[in-house]
Motif scaffolding. Sequence first.
Motif, PDB file in Angstrom:
ATOM      1  N   PHE A 271       0.854  -1.185   0.000  1.00 41.00           N
ATOM      2  CA  PHE A 271       0.000   0.000   0.000  1.00 41.00           C
ATOM      3  C   PHE A 271       0.889   1.233   0.000  1.00 41.00           C
ATOM      4  CE2 PHE A 271       0.901  -0.981   4.382  1.00 41.00           C
ATOM      5  CZ  PHE A 271       1.150   0.257   4.968  1.00 41.00           C
ATOM      6  N   VAL A 272       0.304   2.356  -0.388  1.00 40.85           N
ATOM      7  CA  VAL A 272       1.026   3.626  -0.418  1.00 40.85           C
ATOM      8  C   VAL A 272       0.397   4.549   0.610  1.00 40.85           C
ATOM      9  CG1 VAL A 272       1.667   5.607  -1.822  1.00 40.85           C
ATOM     10  CG2 VAL A 272       1.524   3.337  -2.870  1.00 40.85           C
ATOM     11  N   PRO A 273       1.182   5.086   1.556  1.00 44.53           N
ATOM     12  CA  PRO A 273       0.610   6.018   2.534  1.00 44.53           C
ATOM     13  C   PRO A 273      -0.073   7.173   1.822  1.00 44.53           C
ATOM     14  CG  PRO A 273       2.835   5.391   3.170  1.00 44.53           C
ATOM     15  CD  PRO A 273       2.613   4.844   1.791  1.00 44.53           C
ATOM     16  N   ALA A 274      -1.248   7.530   2.312  1.00 44.03           N
ATOM     17  CA  ALA A 274      -2.056   8.538   1.631  1.00 44.03           C
ATOM     18  C   ALA A 274      -2.166   9.801   2.471  1.00 44.03           C
ATOM     19  CB  ALA A 274      -3.459   7.989   1.359  1.00 44.03           C
ATOM     20  N   LEU A 275      -2.177  10.926   1.780  1.00 52.16           N
ATOM     21  CA  LEU A 275      -2.414  12.200   2.446  1.00 52.16           C
ATOM     22  C   LEU A 275      -3.894  12.332   2.778  1.00 52.16           C
ATOM     23  CD1 LEU A 275      -0.271  14.496   0.120  1.00 52.16           C
ATOM     24  CD2 LEU A 275       0.376  13.593   2.365  1.00 52.16           C
ATOM     25  N   VAL A 276      -4.191  13.113   3.784  1.00 50.49           N
ATOM     26  CA  VAL A 276      -5.584  13.368   4.153  1.00 50.49           C
ATOM     27  C   VAL A 276      -6.097  14.518   3.293  1.00 50.49           C
ATOM     28  CG1 VAL A 276      -7.161  14.012   6.004  1.00 50.49           C
ATOM     29  CG2 VAL A 276      -5.147  12.590   6.504  1.00 50.49           C
ATOM     30  N   PRO A 277      -7.072  14.275   2.409  1.00 49.60           N
ATOM     31  CA  PRO A 277      -7.521  15.339   1.506  1.00 49.60           C
ATOM     32  C   PRO A 277      -8.417  16.351   2.210  1.00 49.60           C
ATOM     33  CG  PRO A 277      -8.838  13.371   1.181  1.00 49.60           C
ATOM     34  CD  PRO A 277      -7.784  13.003   2.180  1.00 49.60           C
ATOM     35  N   GLU A 278      -8.509  17.515   1.612  1.00 49.41           N
ATOM     36  CA  GLU A 278      -9.462  18.506   2.096  1.00 49.41           C
ATOM     37  C   GLU A 278     -10.881  18.031   1.781  1.00 49.41           C
ATOM     38  OE1 GLU A 278      -8.601  22.240   0.322  1.00 49.41           O
ATOM     39  OE2 GLU A 278      -6.457  22.175   0.835  1.00 49.41           O
ATOM     40  N   LEU A 279     -11.821  18.443   2.610  1.00 54.63           N
ATOM     41  CA  LEU A 279     -13.218  18.079   2.384  1.00 54.63           C
ATOM     42  C   LEU A 279     -13.904  19.132   1.530  1.00 54.63           C
ATOM     43  CD1 LEU A 279     -14.328  16.850   5.939  1.00 54.63           C
ATOM     44  CD2 LEU A 279     -13.456  15.490   4.036  1.00 54.63           C
ATOM     45  N   THR A 280     -14.825  18.692   0.699  1.00 54.47           N
ATOM     46  CA  THR A 280     -15.673  19.625  -0.036  1.00 54.47           C
ATOM     47  C   THR A 280     -16.698  20.226   0.924  1.00 54.47           C
ATOM     48  OG1 THR A 280     -17.315  17.953  -0.603  1.00 54.47           O
ATOM     49  CG2 THR A 280     -15.430  18.187  -2.095  1.00 54.47           C
ATOM     50  N   HIS A 281     -17.450  21.179   0.423  1.00 52.34           N
ATOM     51  CA  HIS A 281     -18.489  21.802   1.254  1.00 52.34           C
ATOM     52  C   HIS A 281     -19.499  20.767   1.728  1.00 52.34           C
ATOM     53  CE1 HIS A 281     -21.460  24.708   2.670  1.00 52.34           C
ATOM     54  NE2 HIS A 281     -22.365  24.073   1.941  1.00 52.34           N
ATOM     55  N   ASP A 282     -19.933  19.891   0.813  1.00 46.30           N
ATOM     56  CA  ASP A 282     -20.921  18.873   1.190  1.00 46.30           C
ATOM     57  C   ASP A 282     -20.335  17.887   2.187  1.00 46.30           C
ATOM     58  OD1 ASP A 282     -22.980  19.876  -0.403  1.00 46.30           O
ATOM     59  OD2 ASP A 282     -22.274  18.776  -2.170  1.00 46.30           O
ATOM     60  N   GLN A 283     -19.081  17.488   1.978  1.00 46.47           N
ATOM     61  CA  GLN A 283     -18.443  16.566   2.907  1.00 46.47           C
ATOM     62  C   GLN A 283     -18.292  17.195   4.296  1.00 46.47           C
ATOM     63  OE1 GLN A 283     -14.887  15.657   0.537  1.00 46.47           O
ATOM     64  NE2 GLN A 283     -15.380  13.487   0.759  1.00 46.47           N
ATOM     65  N   SER A 284     -17.920  18.463   4.334  1.00 45.12           N
ATOM     66  CA  SER A 284     -17.750  19.145   5.620  1.00 45.12           C
ATOM     67  C   SER A 284     -19.063  19.187   6.387  1.00 45.12           C
ATOM     68  CB  SER A 284     -17.224  20.568   5.402  1.00 45.12           C
ATOM     69  OG  SER A 284     -15.944  20.541   4.804  1.00 45.12           O
ATOM     70  N   ARG A 285     -20.145  19.477   5.674  1.00 40.50           N
ATOM     71  CA  ARG A 285     -21.455  19.517   6.329  1.00 40.50           C
ATOM     72  C   ARG A 285     -21.837  18.126   6.847  1.00 40.50           C
ATOM     73  NH1 ARG A 285     -25.567  17.843   4.091  1.00 40.50           N
ATOM     74  NH2 ARG A 285     -24.765  18.183   1.989  1.00 40.50           N
ATOM     75  N   ARG A 354      -3.950   4.742   5.711  1.00 34.88           N
ATOM     76  CA  ARG A 354      -4.219   5.753   6.743  1.00 34.88           C
ATOM     77  C   ARG A 354      -3.866   5.240   8.138  1.00 34.88           C
ATOM     78  NH1 ARG A 354      -7.955  10.060   6.135  1.00 34.88           N
ATOM     79  NH2 ARG A 354      -7.758   9.651   3.894  1.00 34.88           N
ATOM     80  N   PHE A 355      -4.002   3.930   8.353  1.00 34.71           N
ATOM     81  CA  PHE A 355      -3.771   3.357   9.686  1.00 34.71           C
ATOM     82  C   PHE A 355      -2.866   2.126   9.587  1.00 34.71           C
ATOM     83  CE2 PHE A 355      -8.172   5.006   9.435  1.00 34.71           C
ATOM     84  CZ  PHE A 355      -8.034   6.106  10.280  1.00 34.71           C
ATOM     85  N   PRO A 356      -1.606   2.293   9.169  1.00 32.47           N
ATOM     86  CA  PRO A 356      -0.725   1.130   9.005  1.00 32.47           C
ATOM     87  C   PRO A 356      -0.505   0.411  10.327  1.00 32.47           C
ATOM     88  CG  PRO A 356       0.518   3.192   8.862  1.00 32.47           C
ATOM     89  CD  PRO A 356      -0.928   3.567   8.849  1.00 32.47           C
ATOM     90  N   GLY A 357      -0.506  -0.942  10.237  1.00 29.68           N
ATOM     91  CA  GLY A 357      -0.244  -1.751  11.409  1.00 29.68           C
ATOM     92  C   GLY A 357      -1.418  -1.919  12.346  1.00 29.68           C
TER      93      GLY A 357
END
Length: 838
Positions: A271-285, A354-357
């Motif tokens: 697996f490849v460690p992933a960055l935490v993306p920004e949320l869209t307006h709908d996702q934030s709500r 996101r949660f290795p191990g």
Amino acid sequence: MVRYVEVAINLPQIEDSYHYHLSPQLEGLVETGSLVIVPFGRQRVQGVVLRFVADPEVTETRPVEALVDEKPVLTPVQIALAGWMASETLSPLGACISLMLPPGLSQRADSLVRLIPDKTIEKSKYSTLEKRLINLLMERGELRGRQIDASIRHVEWRGALSRLARQGIVQTSPILPPPRVGSKTVRMVRLVINPDQVNNYDQRLSRVGHVHDRRMGVLHMLAKETGLVKPSQIYVETSANNNDLKALEDAGLIEFCYSQVWRDPVDEMSFVPALVPELTHDQSRAWRQIKTGLDWVSQGRTPSPFLLHGVTGSGKTELYLRAVKQILEMDKSVIVLVPEISLTPQTIKRFLSRFPGQVGVVHSQLSEGERYDTWRRVRNGELPIIVGPRSALFLPVDNLGLIVMDECDNESYDQQDAQPLYRGADTAVACAHLAGAAIILGSATPQVAQYYHAISGSYTCVNLPKRILAHRETIAHYARSLGIDLPNQPGEGQTTDLGLPQVSVVDMRQELQAGNRSIFSHKLQAALAQVLETNQQAILFLNRRGSATYVFCRECGYVAKCPQDDKPLTYHRALDGLLCHTCSYERKVPRVCPDCGSTQIRQLGTGTEKVEKLVKERFPLARTLRWDAETTRKKGAHDRILTQFTNRQADILIGTQMLAKGLDLPLVTLVGVVLAEVGLNLPDYRATERTFQVLTQVAGRAGRSPLGGSVILQTYEPDNYVIKTAAQQDYGAFYEQEMAYRRELGYPPYTRLVRLEYRHHEARKAERAARLLGEQMAQWIVEEGLHIDIIGPAPCFFSRMYGQYRWQIVLRGDDPTQLIRHRQPPDWRIEVDPPSLL
């Protein structure tokens, strides 16, 4: 003072629990949830301790004989859940508990069957089944009941065995097999002398110079290691062999020991460690709504279930990941459920990144040892996140804080083939409630009843109405590695809004009128050609397996059917023959019709093999992959096919329902549905719902990157409201229309159903039993003044399976279980809230 316990017997047909006393040697060792061995009649069986009791129900109790595992195998929440399931599904408690015991450790009582020696047997005196049993025992010697089940499948042989026992031909005795699995240990090596002594060691280890040097190299290597070392590692680093290690052991310099290791299926997963993306307006709500419920969990309060209703590609997984992170910060555990094994590898990689191990996996394609070790690690609290299909719900997760059920509408979560017959989503909601945990039910196409719960306030509805491009940089990096140019897409950060794919409906009646007799419309052929020309990817979807739907005679209409099930047999090119997908019966394709003698035997219909063949004929250079039940039988097949397609080792992926759910394939720009209305007109009240769900979900596989996407639905019923709303991806319009029909016909969610099914090898006996019970139930309803409707008795749609005729009775009302809760008819299969009436 003698202590007493209540024990649930690990036999699927046992409904009650029983009281036993603890022997002095087990005092202080047995706890609530312990797996024990107890006497039960003439048998020794496994059971689970439900609780301690002050006063037993019987004057003379029998003793608990042994403790199978030193730690409890069930948590208090699991015991409560098993009780809830037994009551809700009208199933024996033992069957519910058996779901929660790991394969290999859990063993049920069995019978050992042997021929009585020196007994003269005149086979002509016995029935066909009795002779079959005698021949089996003569060939293989003594057998357990489960071994006979495997050899004589789908046949009730126990009556014939009893007759043979009465005649003194066979002898049976009860046995309890030992557990099939245990801890795995491996041989390890460690240095016995002090590491400082190695440099000063001056004894010859061999007369041969280079052998002495090699063995000294082993000592120097071990002197640098702080713990145990695998022999294989020594061999690689020093070129030593097993004889060298034995010589060093004989010299008293090293010793062999055995160390326990975990069989972990996640170990080899990349697996490849992933960055935490920004949320869209709908996702934030949406996240704010969910976070409020998670805050309740930290305060010891139980939030109502969340229904996360988001269109395909709307970013539901990112909300799952954030919810998991918050729960882990509370030192609680998480269960993540996926409907299909095919989705497990992709889901695991997302959570590992996101949660290795911290992630474990369980599903049916793992070995017994792998599942047993995962179960033990979960019990020990070593895996705070567990991912898997419905079986993951029954692991001994302690301090559960969250359940995520992705694609919650999928019927793969429901157990429909063995007791207990339970509904996966309802059981997950009950589990969360009993544990005081939150639950998120996610779907682009929730079941009508699930959405009804959200509208009525039983669930909290959280909406994600827009599709997004998530992980922009990750996709761009992936595209660059494959030499693909992505168009610029407006948006900020890691996410941007993507429109839903454009859906076209092709009327196949007009194609026929225009002279096109291919299964591919002109529009789909042109779209496939464009995909291949631009080095993109396509999916072709159909609700079929095999090469042809059925084989028939053009002269008289004869259809080749299974002799056990009366279902049409499917032609498979790999077998060069016909196969029943229910009982696996096989035969060759008949050369002449057995009814009229004609040689006009033809194949009719379309399966995945045939679609692949036609694609290759039309596009010879296209690279194809099939993803269906036949190509995914082997362990790891799902991950292999997905990896091949993701790495662009194929241009067109051809498959069945496995393709419809949850897969994120950013380079797929075209989805073609070969025949959209398959299953739409089945005589089941949920047929329209299933068709809408699968069409909407498979359409969602297209257009998940800036490349965009399109969907082509081929159909002979373009005016059907299901086809129209699926093409518009308008769940609201479908829901309103469907609810109007349900209200008019009196089907769930406005009522509840209980389905009772009776099976027998003789058609008349099956019908007679069904009619007698129907009359009895009608009498009970009148006598007790109950408001319950009886639908039937009637033959099932699939009227014969495994050589048995099927009749059913359906009860309808606000609580139809009250009619049979304490008078369940024996030999009937009872299904509460059945997902299908077929």
